[in-house]
Design an enzyme around this catalytic site. Structure first.
Site, mmCIF file in Angstrom:
data_model
loop_
_atom_site.group_PDB
_atom_site.id
_atom_site.type_symbol
_atom_site.label_atom_id
_atom_site.label_comp_id
_atom_site.label_asym_id
_atom_site.label_seq_id
_atom_site.Cartn_x
_atom_site.Cartn_y
_atom_site.Cartn_z
ATOM 1 N N ALA A 153 -15.258 -0.649 -1.601
ATOM 2 C CA ALA A 153 -15.566 -0.137 -2.950
ATOM 3 C C ALA A 153 -16.307 1.207 -2.936
ATOM 4 O O ALA A 153 -16.824 1.642 -3.967
ATOM 5 C CB ALA A 153 -16.361 -1.161 -3.775
ATOM 6 N N LYS A 167 -10.804 14.758 -3.833
ATOM 7 C CA LYS A 167 -11.953 14.604 -2.932
ATOM 8 C C LYS A 167 -11.766 15.488 -1.716
ATOM 9 O O LYS A 167 -10.665 15.600 -1.189
ATOM 10 C CB LYS A 167 -12.033 13.169 -2.390
ATOM 11 C CG LYS A 167 -12.426 12.115 -3.359
ATOM 12 C CD LYS A 167 -12.605 10.785 -2.645
ATOM 13 C CE LYS A 167 -11.443 10.442 -1.741
ATOM 14 N NZ LYS A 167 -11.514 9.099 -1.180
ATOM 15 N N HIS A 184 0.831 -1.209 0.000
ATOM 16 C CA HIS A 184 0.000 0.000 0.000
ATOM 17 C C HIS A 184 0.867 1.261 0.000
ATOM 18 O O HIS A 184 0.557 2.238 -0.667
ATOM 19 C CB HIS A 184 -0.930 -0.018 1.220
ATOM 20 C CG HIS A 184 -1.862 1.152 1.271
ATOM 21 N ND1 HIS A 184 -2.820 1.370 0.300
ATOM 22 C CD2 HIS A 184 -1.974 2.181 2.154
ATOM 23 C CE1 HIS A 184 -3.487 2.482 0.598
ATOM 24 N NE2 HIS A 184 -2.986 2.995 1.706
ATOM 25 N N ARG A 228 -14.124 16.764 2.008
ATOM 26 C CA ARG A 228 -15.365 16.912 2.762
ATOM 27 C C ARG A 228 -15.397 18.334 3.312
ATOM 28 O O ARG A 228 -14.516 18.704 4.082
ATOM 29 C CB ARG A 228 -15.402 15.934 3.943
ATOM 30 C CG ARG A 228 -15.669 14.507 3.556
ATOM 31 C CD ARG A 228 -15.753 13.626 4.801
ATOM 32 N NE ARG A 228 -15.817 12.225 4.441
ATOM 33 C CZ ARG A 228 -16.929 11.569 4.171
ATOM 34 N NH1 ARG A 228 -18.076 12.212 4.193
ATOM 35 N NH2 ARG A 228 -16.915 10.300 3.873
#
Length: 317
Positions: free
Chosen positions: A230, A198, A136, A200
């Site tokens: 997902a 992205k 990762h 918020r």
């Protein structure tokens, strides 16, 4: 392939997490899988018995640390201990999917760095080398004080899309962290890249997605290393279609696909999801939208090269 390494001191063992992949790797190398049994006591304790001599052998153990993660990690640690005590010359751990890799740093105060703890456990148990696929975070390699061969899934995924001969493609990273991966894929497919930004505005308010790059009328290929629930990938696919992409494909190396993942993919704008078999997909997750590619030849070739002491990096040239 004839069993060309059958009488050598290369031994290959598989534990329970991904036996089909291990069998495929064994076939590619030309050995039979070593005989060992993994059983449970009635209280759940793991007992491992190696049923052939491995004294002085170079042993390779194949185990993805996928769900149930902790069971598979304990199997692996106990196996390493058994091999070491049975006088194996080297204990090489082949981990197609390295669990806990997302816990690779302290993002908040008082958090553990579990990816480092797992590396310490492997070394303390007696591993002499690790072969893994698409960590990762590549810097996890630095958590080890033993040699680590870090293989890449991008060439396998890129070759698949090359064969499809899609027109006017753009490679899309679903977040900032995956840009390097997207760039590697784009270089292989000679395509431009785009990035989904992205954010918020405040907690519990839906994410705003801005797309950096031109995707208008193009065939978008989203690429990530892990797809878990997902959520990110399906929202990204929807944003691409809403912003004018003609169609959306997605791909990843590690199909964790937990919780609502399959349902989300089935109902999403993703035309096809391409994954590898680094994690075993149970039958109920093998939907028509998912295409599985094998990493057996890549991992088998890496094992042969380590055993024969030749370069592993040339695999990616």
């Amino acid at each position: 392939m004839p069993y060309q390494y059958q009488n050598s001191n290369l031994k290959l063992f598989s534990l329970n997490s991904n036996t089909p992949l291990a069998e495929e790797i064994a076939k590619h190398i030309g050995v039979e899988l070593g005989k060992c049994s993994v059983t449970r006591f009635s209280d759940g304790e793991i007992q491992i018995n190696i049923e052939e001599s491995i004294r002085g052998c170079e042993v390779y153990v194949i185990q993805s640390t996928s769900y149930p993660v902790n069971e598979h990690i304990m199997e692996l640690l106990i196996m390493i201990d058994a091999l070491k005590r049975a006088s194996a010359k080297t204990v090489n751990i082949v981990i197609p999917y390295y669990g806990y890799a997302r816990q690779d740093r302290k993002a908040r105060a008082r958090e553990p760095i579990t990816a480092k703890l797992f590396a310490n456990l492997l070394e303390t148990a007696g591993a002499t080398r690790v072969i893994t696929l698409d960590l990762h975070a590549p810097q996890i390699q630095g958590f080890f004080d033993i040699p680590i061969d870090h293989l890449m899934g991008v060439p396998i995924l890129a070759d698949y899309f090359k064969q499809k001969e899609l027109k006017d493609i753009v490679i899309v990273s679903p977040d900032h962290g995956g840009v390097t991966r997207a760039r590697k894929m784009a270089d292989r497919l000679k395509a431009p890249i785009a990035i989904i930004d992205k954010r918020r505005p405040r907690p519990n308010v839906a994410e705003v997605m801005n797309i950096v790059g031109n995707i208008e009328g193009k065939t978008a290929i989203l690429i990530d290393d892990i797809i878990d629930t997902a959520g990110t990938i399906t929202l990204a696919a929807n944003a691409l279609i809403e912003n004018g992409a003609a169609e959306v494909y997605a791909c990843c190396t590690h199909p964790v696909l937990s919780g609502p993942a399959i349902e989300r993919i089935q109902n999403s704008n993703i035309k096809e999801l391409v994954v590898t078999n680094s994690i075993t997909l149970p039958e109920e997750k093998k939907i028509s939208k998912i295409r599985e590619l094998s990493v057996a030849a890549l991992m088998g070739e890496a094992i042969i090269r380590v055993y024969e002491e030749v370069s592993v990096s040339t695999l990616f040239d």
